[in-house]
Design a protein around this motif. Sequence first.
Motif, PDB file in Angstrom:
ATOM      1  N   ILE A   1      30.410 -70.063  18.275  1.00 50.05           N
ATOM      2  CA  ILE A   1      29.278 -69.530  17.513  1.00 50.05           C
ATOM      3  C   ILE A   1      28.759 -68.255  18.162  1.00 50.05           C
ATOM      4  O   ILE A   1      28.486 -67.249  17.494  1.00 50.05           O
ATOM      5  CB  ILE A   1      28.150 -70.583  17.406  1.00 50.05           C
ATOM      6  N   THR A   2      28.622 -68.284  19.485  1.00 54.37           N
ATOM      7  CA  THR A   2      28.153 -67.104  20.217  1.00 54.37           C
ATOM      8  C   THR A   2      29.122 -65.937  20.055  1.00 54.37           C
ATOM      9  O   THR A   2      28.710 -64.790  19.847  1.00 54.37           O
ATOM     10  CB  THR A   2      27.976 -67.442  21.702  1.00 54.37           C
ATOM     11  N   THR A   3      30.418 -66.233  20.144  1.00 51.35           N
ATOM     12  CA  THR A   3      31.422 -65.179  19.992  1.00 51.35           C
ATOM     13  C   THR A   3      31.369 -64.568  18.596  1.00 51.35           C
ATOM     14  O   THR A   3      31.414 -63.338  18.432  1.00 51.35           O
ATOM     15  CB  THR A   3      32.825 -65.754  20.250  1.00 51.35           C
ATOM     16  N   ALA A   4      31.280 -65.426  17.565  1.00 53.75           N
ATOM     17  CA  ALA A   4      31.226 -64.931  16.184  1.00 53.75           C
ATOM     18  C   ALA A   4      29.985 -64.079  15.953  1.00 53.75           C
ATOM     19  O   ALA A   4      30.039 -63.042  15.277  1.00 53.75           O
ATOM     20  CB  ALA A   4      31.260 -66.105  15.209  1.00 53.75           C
ATOM     21  N   HIS A   5      28.864 -64.500  16.505  1.00 59.84           N
ATOM     22  CA  HIS A   5      27.628 -63.720  16.349  1.00 59.84           C
ATOM     23  C   HIS A   5      27.763 -62.351  17.005  1.00 59.84           C
ATOM     24  O   HIS A   5      27.336 -61.333  16.445  1.00 59.84           O
ATOM     25  CB  HIS A   5      26.456 -64.485  16.956  1.00 59.84           C
ATOM     26  N   SER A   6      28.376 -62.316  18.184  1.00 56.33           N
ATOM     27  CA  SER A   6      28.577 -61.042  18.871  1.00 56.33           C
ATOM     28  C   SER A   6      29.463 -60.109  18.051  1.00 56.33           C
ATOM     29  O   SER A   6      29.212 -58.896  17.973  1.00 56.33           O
ATOM     30  CB  SER A   6      29.194 -61.289  20.248  1.00 56.33           C
ATOM     31  N   LEU A   7      30.496 -60.673  17.403  1.00 58.48           N
ATOM     32  CA  LEU A   7      31.380 -59.860  16.566  1.00 58.48           C
ATOM     33  C   LEU A   7      30.638 -59.285  15.364  1.00 58.48           C
ATOM     34  O   LEU A   7      30.827 -58.115  15.002  1.00 58.48           O
ATOM     35  CB  LEU A   7      32.562 -60.713  16.096  1.00 58.48           C
ATOM     36  N   LEU A   8      29.779 -60.097  14.741  1.00 53.92           N
ATOM     37  CA  LEU A   8      29.022 -59.596  13.593  1.00 53.92           C
ATOM     38  C   LEU A   8      27.999 -58.547  14.019  1.00 53.92           C
ATOM     39  O   LEU A   8      27.695 -57.623  13.254  1.00 53.92           O
ATOM     40  CB  LEU A   8      28.343 -60.760  12.868  1.00 53.92           C
ATOM     41  N   GLU A   9      27.438 -58.688  15.206  1.00 49.97           N
ATOM     42  CA  GLU A   9      26.536 -57.645  15.712  1.00 49.97           C
ATOM     43  C   GLU A   9      27.273 -56.317  15.863  1.00 49.97           C
ATOM     44  O   GLU A   9      26.766 -55.258  15.464  1.00 49.97           O
ATOM     45  CB  GLU A   9      25.942 -58.078  17.060  1.00 49.97           C
ATOM     46  N   LYS A  10      28.476 -56.368  16.441  1.00 47.75           N
ATOM     47  CA  LYS A  10      29.275 -55.142  16.586  1.00 47.75           C
ATOM     48  C   LYS A  10      29.605 -54.559  15.215  1.00 47.75           C
ATOM     49  O   LYS A  10      29.553 -53.340  15.009  1.00 47.75           O
ATOM     50  CB  LYS A  10      30.565 -55.448  17.344  1.00 47.75           C
ATOM     51  N   PHE A  11      29.930 -55.445  14.272  1.00 44.99           N
ATOM     52  CA  PHE A  11      30.300 -54.983  12.930  1.00 44.99           C
ATOM     53  C   PHE A  11      29.122 -54.280  12.257  1.00 44.99           C
ATOM     54  O   PHE A  11      29.270 -53.177  11.720  1.00 44.99           O
ATOM     55  CB  PHE A  11      30.765 -56.184  12.103  1.00 44.99           C
ATOM     56  N   CYS A  12      27.947 -54.904  12.272  1.00 42.27           N
ATOM     57  CA  CYS A  12      26.788 -54.316  11.595  1.00 42.27           C
ATOM     58  C   CYS A  12      26.355 -53.009  12.260  1.00 42.27           C
ATOM     59  O   CYS A  12      25.989 -52.043  11.575  1.00 42.27           O
ATOM     60  CB  CYS A  12      25.635 -55.316  11.573  1.00 42.27           C
ATOM     61  N   ASN A  13      26.399 -52.973  13.578  1.00 45.59           N
ATOM     62  CA  ASN A  13      26.033 -51.737  14.277  1.00 45.59           C
ATOM     63  C   ASN A  13      27.014 -50.608  13.957  1.00 45.59           C
ATOM     64  O   ASN A  13      26.615 -49.453  13.771  1.00 45.59           O
ATOM     65  CB  ASN A  13      25.989 -51.984  15.785  1.00 45.59           C
TER      66      ASN A  13
ATOM     67  N   THR B   1      27.014 -44.609   5.198  1.00 45.70           N
ATOM     68  CA  THR B   1      25.635 -44.203   4.927  1.00 45.70           C
ATOM     69  C   THR B   1      24.719 -45.412   5.019  1.00 45.70           C
ATOM     70  O   THR B   1      25.160 -46.562   4.968  1.00 45.70           O
ATOM     71  CB  THR B   1      25.532 -43.590   3.524  1.00 45.70           C
ATOM     72  N   ALA B   2      23.429 -45.139   5.127  1.00 50.27           N
ATOM     73  CA  ALA B   2      22.453 -46.209   5.354  1.00 50.27           C
ATOM     74  C   ALA B   2      22.429 -47.237   4.231  1.00 50.27           C
ATOM     75  O   ALA B   2      22.048 -48.392   4.446  1.00 50.27           O
ATOM     76  CB  ALA B   2      21.066 -45.604   5.543  1.00 50.27           C
ATOM     77  N   THR B   3      22.840 -46.855   3.020  1.00 52.23           N
ATOM     78  CA  THR B   3      22.769 -47.780   1.885  1.00 52.23           C
ATOM     79  C   THR B   3      23.749 -48.943   2.019  1.00 52.23           C
ATOM     80  O   THR B   3      23.646 -49.913   1.279  1.00 52.23           O
ATOM     81  CB  THR B   3      23.063 -47.030   0.575  1.00 52.23           C
ATOM     82  N   ILE B   4      24.696 -48.852   2.969  1.00 51.83           N
ATOM     83  CA  ILE B   4      25.641 -49.952   3.144  1.00 51.83           C
ATOM     84  C   ILE B   4      24.963 -51.165   3.761  1.00 51.83           C
ATOM     85  O   ILE B   4      25.411 -52.310   3.605  1.00 51.83           O
ATOM     86  CB  ILE B   4      26.842 -49.510   4.025  1.00 51.83           C
ATOM     87  N   LEU B   5      23.855 -50.939   4.490  1.00 50.55           N
ATOM     88  CA  LEU B   5      23.161 -52.031   5.183  1.00 50.55           C
ATOM     89  C   LEU B   5      22.194 -52.716   4.225  1.00 50.55           C
ATOM     90  O   LEU B   5      21.097 -52.226   3.965  1.00 50.55           O
ATOM     91  CB  LEU B   5      22.419 -51.490   6.406  1.00 50.55           C
ATOM     92  N   THR B   6      22.611 -53.833   3.698  1.00 48.32           N
ATOM     93  CA  THR B   6      21.817 -54.578   2.729  1.00 48.32           C
ATOM     94  C   THR B   6      21.197 -55.810   3.389  1.00 48.32           C
ATOM     95  O   THR B   6      21.484 -56.140   4.540  1.00 48.32           O
ATOM     96  CB  THR B   6      22.701 -55.035   1.559  1.00 48.32           C
ATOM     97  N   CYS B   7      20.355 -56.501   2.630  1.00 50.28           N
ATOM     98  CA  CYS B   7      19.783 -57.755   3.119  1.00 50.28           C
ATOM     99  C   CYS B   7      20.878 -58.774   3.412  1.00 50.28           C
ATOM    100  O   CYS B   7      20.757 -59.594   4.322  1.00 50.28           O
ATOM    101  CB  CYS B   7      18.805 -58.318   2.087  1.00 50.28           C
TER     102      CYS B   7
END
Length: 698
Positions: free
Chosen positions: A372-384, A391-397
């Motif tokens: 779970i921790t590893t997957a969360h870290s990967l999604l953090e890298k992905f979103c950043n 462009t900023a519009t890609i970041l949705t809720c």
Amino acid sequence: MFPSTQIHTLDCHCIKCHNSHQKSSYAAKRTETRRNKRARVEAAMRNMDVDTEVIPTSRSDSVEAMDGQANSPFLDAASMFDNDRDDNDFDDNVEDEGNEIEIEDFNSEDPFAAPDMPENEVHQFIAIFTVLFASRHVVDKGAAVLIEFINNLLRIYDQDFQLPTSLASLQKMTGFSAITKGIKKFVVCQDCHTVYQDIVSAPPRCVSSKLGARSACNCNLTKSISSGALVAKREYVYQSIKNTLSVFFRRPSFEAKILRGTIIDPMHNLFLGTSKRLMDRWIDEKTIGPEEFASMEKIAETMVLPRDYTTLTTKIGKGFSYMKADEWKSWVLVYSPVLLHGILPPLQFKNWMYFVDACRYYVKPSITFDEITTAHSLLEKFCNACNVDYTATILTCNMHLHLHLHECIRDFGPNFKTNGKDGFEATYMKNFVQNAYKGDYVNAVLKSSSQIPFIHTLSKLVTTSIPAATVTTLSSRPFRLQAFVQGYTDPYNPPKGNEPLPPSTFPLKYKKPSVMDDSNYLHLLEYYQVAYNLPDLASYQDTSYNRPALDNQIIKLKSIDILGQHYRGTNNSTISRGSLVQAKFVGSNGNIILGFAGQIQYLFTHSFQLPPTHNLHLTRMVHDHQHVFAFIKWFRTSSDRSREDDGVEFCLPTFSPDSYHSIISVHRILLEVATATIATSRNVSKMLVIPLPKKPYA
């Protein structure tokens, strides 16, 4: 339809009137009652200190018109449980769950009580087996034929017992129908979402008023079906929490470790959300165009996927039109690591692989806290990275919710896959509850020690495991998930093949024994010689009477299912889906663990007992002599490691020579793989191997 209005007035001191400058006002008696009732409900909602599922109720403007009606919408949550009607499908005798409930309350009533069960234990088994078999394998019309057949057999053998002639009566007699007694149905207005008690008491049209409106909603609540009967246009199905906990508290040691059952579904958040949004973005920005789609489709046509994954070919060439959730899942986990390499810019592809790797963890039905921790870290890298690459519009809720998945999974567990389109319909709810509690049901009704032999048969009809208090009485060597997991993860101590497997692994009917091919038999002989340290174990062709010999009789299996993992061999056919797997082996230096990909040729069982003089002690239990193997042809390895960071491996599309390593116990199969064939710049054919998440449903 409505009762006459009472014209008597009195001095009203409700909150609304009290807040006025006069501190009160004259109002109709019924209006004052309505205002005070609403105030009590609002105060109760404000004082609630726990999360509660709120069922929509009629709005305030319609309360005055509804007060005193027999056919009124619900005005508070407690009134939903005042209904004592007797329904063939649902038992609505549910108490108010808003009151404080002690643990003893859950043990006061047996949720699986079956007072009409026959006293004869064999007759009990016949009745229970018929109910479970019909629930899993037979449609309702076929159940009547099955019951008639069993009753005829009982008459032929002069038994003084007959099953009820209908499935509903049989379920009632055995107590099986009690599993779903806590389910209730409510009628819901499609427009204003007002909740009514049921189809009988609900008015034909909604009499509630929308917020700020002076007239009733007037939306049709029912519709006529082909038989002429009226049915609700929209229903709300509710499962009693108290009835559910009554079952859970009867499970061994449940009080010591309260189980959490709410589960997360990544369908919309991951597959129908981000994967679709990024594909739309790549198309809009011309990163992927018709030429790229054509080349991707060409490679996709060479790919072989496991049976649980949806194949994509023409939809890739057509630009991913009308894709469903299962298809997006296949795209993310299987196709995209292969097809997007060289299509996306390197940084964007690297970022996409963060998302793919996270999905590989989150789609698993069982996951460790470290994962779970590893997957969360990967999604953090992905979103950043998305914030930088797009462009900023890609970041949705929806992307923001990615970063809360780890919290949900820690609290409620990983996802649960379902193909049901209407997940909250009564039929789905009823089947789900029955499947969830079948193991508890068997454990509750079979209480005599003489009935233990029946459990092995009944366990094949139960989708969830029978509670441990029952299973452990079968044998001193029951199936244990931890030992099974260690078998495919630890190549230093590989299983021999006769270790316990779940009863549901094997088919109900076996093929006739056959003679093993002599060339394959020699590999089997060598396998036993190495696995059991029996260098003197002889071939069946050896006529010497001084040495133990190995039989060449095997039973081939078309397929097996181990905790939701479905494996099958090619069995001399061209069909490969379900036959491509990976297993771990210790490298030649004894330290490096290698994963080899191969194709199952066939699955089989073989009977072998150690010679009496052998010093290895084995408890003599049923199936200890039965070994379950897969004969696998392993693909040749490649020195190309360029795709390891993407979770993709290279091998050659040809097989290594067969050896005793081709005989492998099914316990050692690590996971399923998908493959794709590509040609290098020098026109050398290579095979890409895509390991896929193992999904043990225990």
